[in-house]
Write an enzyme that holds these catalytic residues in place. Structure first.
Site, PDB file in Angstrom:
ATOM      1  N   HIS A  72      75.645  29.383  58.843  1.00 11.29           N
ATOM      2  CA  HIS A  72      74.589  29.499  57.831  1.00 11.29           C
ATOM      3  C   HIS A  72      75.216  29.585  56.446  1.00 11.29           C
ATOM      4  O   HIS A  72      76.002  30.473  56.170  1.00 11.29           O
ATOM      5  CB  HIS A  72      73.730  30.746  58.104  1.00 11.29           C
ATOM      6  CG  HIS A  72      72.698  30.515  59.158  1.00 11.29           C
ATOM      7  ND1 HIS A  72      71.455  31.075  59.127  1.00 11.29           N
ATOM      8  CD2 HIS A  72      72.737  29.743  60.276  1.00 11.29           C
ATOM      9  CE1 HIS A  72      70.768  30.667  60.181  1.00 11.29           C
ATOM     10  NE2 HIS A  72      71.529  29.871  60.900  1.00 11.29           N
ATOM     11  N   TYR A 200      64.444  36.869  54.565  1.00 10.04           N
ATOM     12  CA  TYR A 200      64.248  38.304  54.300  1.00 10.04           C
ATOM     13  C   TYR A 200      63.005  38.402  53.426  1.00 10.04           C
ATOM     14  O   TYR A 200      63.021  37.948  52.274  1.00 10.04           O
ATOM     15  CB  TYR A 200      65.445  38.887  53.559  1.00 10.04           C
ATOM     16  CG  TYR A 200      66.684  39.086  54.426  1.00 10.04           C
ATOM     17  CD1 TYR A 200      66.920  40.305  55.055  1.00 10.04           C
ATOM     18  CD2 TYR A 200      67.615  38.066  54.606  1.00 10.04           C
ATOM     19  CE1 TYR A 200      68.054  40.506  55.836  1.00 10.04           C
ATOM     20  CE2 TYR A 200      68.755  38.255  55.389  1.00 10.04           C
ATOM     21  CZ  TYR A 200      68.958  39.477  55.997  1.00 10.04           C
ATOM     22  OH  TYR A 200      70.070  39.676  56.774  1.00 10.04           O
ATOM     23  N   PRO A 292      70.002  48.033  59.053  1.00  5.27           N
ATOM     24  CA  PRO A 292      70.374  46.656  59.417  1.00  5.27           C
ATOM     25  C   PRO A 292      70.092  45.605  58.344  1.00  5.27           C
ATOM     26  O   PRO A 292      70.464  44.446  58.506  1.00  5.27           O
ATOM     27  CB  PRO A 292      69.537  46.383  60.679  1.00  5.27           C
ATOM     28  CG  PRO A 292      68.415  47.359  60.628  1.00  5.27           C
ATOM     29  CD  PRO A 292      68.907  48.555  59.886  1.00  5.27           C
ATOM     30  N   LYS A 296      75.317  44.454  58.269  1.00  7.56           N
ATOM     31  CA  LYS A 296      76.699  44.912  58.063  1.00  7.56           C
ATOM     32  C   LYS A 296      77.278  45.783  59.188  1.00  7.56           C
ATOM     33  O   LYS A 296      78.481  46.046  59.211  1.00  7.56           O
ATOM     34  CB  LYS A 296      76.801  45.697  56.739  1.00  7.56           C
ATOM     35  CG  LYS A 296      76.700  44.823  55.519  1.00  7.56           C
ATOM     36  CD  LYS A 296      77.980  44.042  55.285  1.00  7.56           C
ATOM     37  CE  LYS A 296      77.790  42.815  54.451  1.00  7.56           C
ATOM     38  NZ  LYS A 296      77.719  41.558  55.206  1.00  7.56           N
ATOM     39  N   TYR A 384      77.179  39.646  51.144  1.00  4.34           N
ATOM     40  CA  TYR A 384      76.571  39.222  52.412  1.00  4.34           C
ATOM     41  C   TYR A 384      77.595  38.524  53.313  1.00  4.34           C
ATOM     42  O   TYR A 384      77.645  38.795  54.518  1.00  4.34           O
ATOM     43  CB  TYR A 384      75.361  38.316  52.166  1.00  4.34           C
ATOM     44  CG  TYR A 384      74.469  38.216  53.385  1.00  4.34           C
ATOM     45  CD1 TYR A 384      73.393  39.077  53.566  1.00  4.34           C
ATOM     46  CD2 TYR A 384      74.719  37.275  54.390  1.00  4.34           C
ATOM     47  CE1 TYR A 384      72.592  39.018  54.704  1.00  4.34           C
ATOM     48  CE2 TYR A 384      73.929  37.199  55.526  1.00  4.34           C
ATOM     49  CZ  TYR A 384      72.871  38.070  55.676  1.00  4.34           C
ATOM     50  OH  TYR A 384      72.083  38.007  56.807  1.00  4.34           O
TER      51      TYR A 384
HETATM   52  P1  RFL Z   1      78.137  50.590  70.031  1.00  4.78           P
HETATM   53  O1  RFL Z   1      77.698  49.175  70.128  1.00  4.78           O
HETATM   54  O2  RFL Z   1      77.136  51.654  69.915  1.00  4.78           O
HETATM   55  O3  RFL Z   1      79.056  50.860  71.304  1.00  4.78           O
HETATM   56  C1  RFL Z   1      79.489  52.164  71.638  1.00  4.78           C
HETATM   57  C2  RFL Z   1      79.726  52.207  73.141  1.00  4.78           C
HETATM   58  O4  RFL Z   1      80.202  53.499  73.494  1.00  4.78           O
HETATM   59  C3  RFL Z   1      79.539  53.942  74.672  1.00  4.78           C
HETATM   60  N1  RFL Z   1      79.585  55.420  74.679  1.00  4.78           N
HETATM   61  C4  RFL Z   1      80.440  56.126  75.448  1.00  4.78           C
HETATM   62  N2  RFL Z   1      81.357  55.758  76.342  1.00  4.78           N
HETATM   63  C5  RFL Z   1      82.057  56.743  76.954  1.00  4.78           C
HETATM   64  N3  RFL Z   1      81.844  58.066  76.721  1.00  4.78           N
HETATM   65  C6  RFL Z   1      80.930  58.479  75.837  1.00  4.78           C
HETATM   66  N4  RFL Z   1      80.732  59.774  75.601  1.00  4.78           N
HETATM   67  C7  RFL Z   1      80.179  57.488  75.147  1.00  4.78           C
HETATM   68  N5  RFL Z   1      79.202  57.545  74.221  1.00  4.78           N
HETATM   69  C8  RFL Z   1      78.864  56.276  73.946  1.00  4.78           C
HETATM   70  C9  RFL Z   1      78.142  53.372  74.557  1.00  4.78           C
HETATM   71  O5  RFL Z   1      77.491  53.244  75.816  1.00  4.78           O
HETATM   72  C10 RFL Z   1      78.443  51.989  73.923  1.00  4.78           C
HETATM   73  O6  RFL Z   1      78.635  50.996  74.906  1.00  4.78           O
HETATM   74  O7  RFL Z   1      79.146  50.792  68.810  1.00  4.78           O
HETATM   75  P2  RFL Z   1      80.272  49.785  68.197  1.00  4.78           P
HETATM   76  O8  RFL Z   1      81.092  49.167  69.291  1.00  4.78           O
HETATM   77  O9  RFL Z   1      80.935  50.517  67.108  1.00  4.78           O
HETATM   78  O10 RFL Z   1      79.416  48.559  67.601  1.00  4.78           O
HETATM   79  C11 RFL Z   1      78.584  48.736  66.499  1.00  4.78           C
HETATM   80  C12 RFL Z   1      77.400  47.759  66.550  1.00  4.78           C
HETATM   81  O11 RFL Z   1      76.810  47.860  67.837  1.00  4.78           O
HETATM   82  C13 RFL Z   1      76.357  48.036  65.457  1.00  4.78           C
HETATM   83  O12 RFL Z   1      76.975  48.369  64.241  1.00  4.78           O
HETATM   84  C14 RFL Z   1      75.443  46.811  65.201  1.00  4.78           C
HETATM   85  O13 RFL Z   1      74.706  46.481  66.337  1.00  4.78           O
HETATM   86  C15 RFL Z   1      74.483  47.088  64.045  1.00  4.78           C
HETATM   87  N6  RFL Z   1      73.533  45.978  63.819  1.00  4.78           N
HETATM   88  C16 RFL Z   1      73.939  44.856  63.123  1.00  4.78           C
HETATM   89  N7  RFL Z   1      75.214  44.726  62.692  1.00  4.78           N
HETATM   90  C17 RFL Z   1      75.621  43.575  62.069  1.00  4.78           C
HETATM   91  O14 RFL Z   1      76.803  43.487  61.666  1.00  4.78           O
HETATM   92  N8  RFL Z   1      74.766  42.507  61.867  1.00  4.78           N
HETATM   93  C18 RFL Z   1      73.468  42.547  62.285  1.00  4.78           C
HETATM   94  O15 RFL Z   1      72.770  41.550  62.152  1.00  4.78           O
HETATM   95  C19 RFL Z   1      72.990  43.767  62.912  1.00  4.78           C
HETATM   96  N9  RFL Z   1      71.738  43.868  63.340  1.00  4.78           N
HETATM   97  C20 RFL Z   1      72.216  46.068  64.284  1.00  4.78           C
HETATM   98  C21 RFL Z   1      71.330  44.988  64.015  1.00  4.78           C
HETATM   99  C22 RFL Z   1      71.772  47.191  65.008  1.00  4.78           C
HETATM  100  C23 RFL Z   1      70.452  47.247  65.453  1.00  4.78           C
HETATM  101  N10 RFL Z   1      70.088  48.396  66.195  1.00  4.78           N
HETATM  102  C24 RFL Z   1      69.325  48.367  67.371  1.00  4.78           C
HETATM  103  C25 RFL Z   1      70.664  49.682  65.882  1.00  4.78           C
HETATM  104  C26 RFL Z   1      70.018  45.036  64.454  1.00  4.78           C
HETATM  105  C27 RFL Z   1      69.567  46.178  65.142  1.00  4.78           C
HETATM  106  C28 RFL Z   1      68.123  46.181  65.549  1.00  4.78           C
HETATM  107  C1  PHB Z   2      69.397  39.807  63.729  1.00  2.14           C
HETATM  108  O1  PHB Z   2      69.361  38.571  63.910  1.00  2.14           O
HETATM  109  O2  PHB Z   2      69.248  40.598  64.661  1.00  2.14           O
HETATM  110  C2  PHB Z   2      69.599  40.314  62.354  1.00  2.14           C
HETATM  111  C3  PHB Z   2      69.893  39.438  61.320  1.00  2.14           C
HETATM  112  C4  PHB Z   2      70.067  39.922  60.035  1.00  2.14           C
HETATM  113  C5  PHB Z   2      69.941  41.275  59.785  1.00  2.14           C
HETATM  114  C6  PHB Z   2      69.662  42.158  60.822  1.00  2.14           C
HETATM  115  C7  PHB Z   2      69.477  41.683  62.111  1.00  2.14           C
HETATM  116  O3  PHB Z   2      70.081  41.732  58.521  1.00  2.14           O
END
Ligand code: RFL
Ligand code: PHB
Length: 389
Positions: A72, A200, A292, A296, A384
């Protein structure tokens, strides 16, 4: 049992670190509380910065990402029916890749399995011992049995609710937090995306985001009340609300269908300092959370992994601790900039319950400035696509 690095958490942070270490011959064991299928069922991030793509390449796991990911070069911002585009390529020469976190995690698990590296799933009661000594170890339960792993270092990659951050004594830890008075209701649907770039959308009814995973898989979000639950929203109600928040020209083209996933995420900004205590290093969501809006979260987790990997690599290959000692400062310097950007985008595009008429004018002026000013667009594009590591 003994290993070089214990990685707590088998999410994208932990798996990426494990794979990078494997490439340089450093042994790591990953401890994950859930099953592999559970981790892969979480629908989260969709936008990858080039820094993360480069790390995936370095880890030898970018093959599918390179063929299936969508490049993109820009994004759309809308305000009611008014819309404009931010051209990433023009302002930065770079772009982002649309490739789901689920797929990143799947590729990393497959590579880990192919390498024969050890992941222990469904562990309970993980505890970190002697993090501030020269002989740290981790204990946990698996199938009712107690286990102990001695190691050189511990990577706390266990997300916001994990044990790693809590292990650092409160007297040494400082936490900064901001919660927002709304959440995001997200759905995944097997329909073609409404637009080839993300939209957005700020509107009088609140924020909306049109995103995607592939040509027939769309991801949409709408700002919702924190008291809402996914069951309160039928698919029909979701589509109707989304259409009212995006420009009419897009709403008319929107293809709707049944949702295959529906969930609500609260929005929060959070940072803990420092990100290191002795031989324990915090990475990703264990140390910081962003709303989100700027995409980032995963990308900032990736920059932590970059700095920690450099530190461990220098330690094991050159015998120097300079980069490990600098880890917390280097990671936090970049984290705070991602926090600022995510906070700014959240404030720019959402409706807040207590917003005054003046606040609304400020928000509108901020969007107008961004729409009409090339430098402002350049600042947004740089943030971004991702600030340099
Ligand atoms: P995670 O993915 O939470 O993984 C942590 C893992 O640790 C396990 N765990 C344990 N294991 C052993 N012992 C324990 N005591 C434990 N406690 C926990 C958990 O089961 C899990 O498997 O953290 P990590 O690896 O640091 O990754 C971070 C990302 O997951 C997170 O920052 C992103 O998903 C955030 N996010 C987005 N980030 C982006 O860069 N671009 C995006 O477009 C974006 N969109 C989003 C998002 C997060 C969202 N939600 C649901 C919070 C959109 C959404 C809706
Ligand atoms: C997504 O596709 O899940 C997504 C994309 C951009 C964002 C957050 C989530 O800023």
């Amino acid at each position: 049992m003994r290993t070089q690095v214990v990685i707590i958490g088998g999410g994208p942070s932990g798996l990426l670190l494990g794979q990078l270490l494997h490439k340089i011959g450093v042994e790591a064991v990953v401890l994950e509380r859930k099953t592999r299928d559970y981790v892969l069922s979480r629908i989260r991030a969709g936008i990858l910065e080039t820094g993360l793509v480069d790390l995936m390449r370095e880890a030898g796991v970018a093959e599918r990402l390179e063929t299936e990911g969508f490049i993109h070069d820009g994004t759309i911002i809308s305000y009611g029916d008014l819309e404009f585009s931010i051209d990433f390529r023009k302002h930065t020469g770079r772009s982002v890749v649309v490739y789901g976190q689920t797929e990143v995690t799947r590729d990393l698990y497959e590579a880990r399995e192919a390498a024969g590296a050890e992941t222990i799933f469904e562990v309970d009661g993980v505890e970190i011992h002697g993090a501030d000594s020269d002989a740290p170890y981790v204990t946990f339960e698996k199938d009712g049995n107690e286990h102990r792993i001695d190691c050189d270092f511990i990577a706390g990659c266990d997300g916001f609710h994990g044990v790693s951050r809590q292990t650092i004594p409160l007297t040494l830890r400082r936490e900064y937090e901001k919660t927002y008075p709304f959440g995001w209701l997200g759905i995944l649907s097997e329909t073609p995306p409404v637009n080839d770039e993300l939209i957005y959308a700020a509107s009088e009814r609140g924020f909306a985001l049109c995103s995607m995973r592939n040509a027939n898989l769309s991801r949409y979000y709408i700002q919702c009340a924190l008291s809402d639950s996914p069951e309160d929203w039928t698919d029909a109600a979701f589509w109707q609300e989304l259409k009212r928040r995006i420009p009419a020209a897009h709403a008319e083209k929107l293809v709707t269908g049944p949702s295959i996933e529906k969930s609500i995420a609260p929005l929060r900004s959070f940072v803990t300092e420092p990100m290191r205590w002795g031989r324990l290093f915090l990475c990703g969501d264990a140390a910081h959370i962003v709303p989100p809006t700027g995409a980032k979260g995963l990308n900032t987790a990736a920059s932590d992994i970059h700095y920690l990997y450099q530190g461990l690599r220098q330690h094991y290959l050159d015998g120097s601790t300079e980069a490990l000692d600098a880890y917390s400062d280097r990671a936090l310097a970049r984290v705070w900039k991602a926090e600022r950007f995510s906070w700014w985008m959240t404030n720019l595009l959402h409706r807040f319950p207590d917003q005054s008429a003046f606040d609304l004018k400020m928000q509108k002026a901020d969007i107008d400035f961004l729409r009409s000013n090339d430098d402002a667009q350049s600042v947004m594009a740089q943030n971004y696509v991702g600030l340099p590591y």
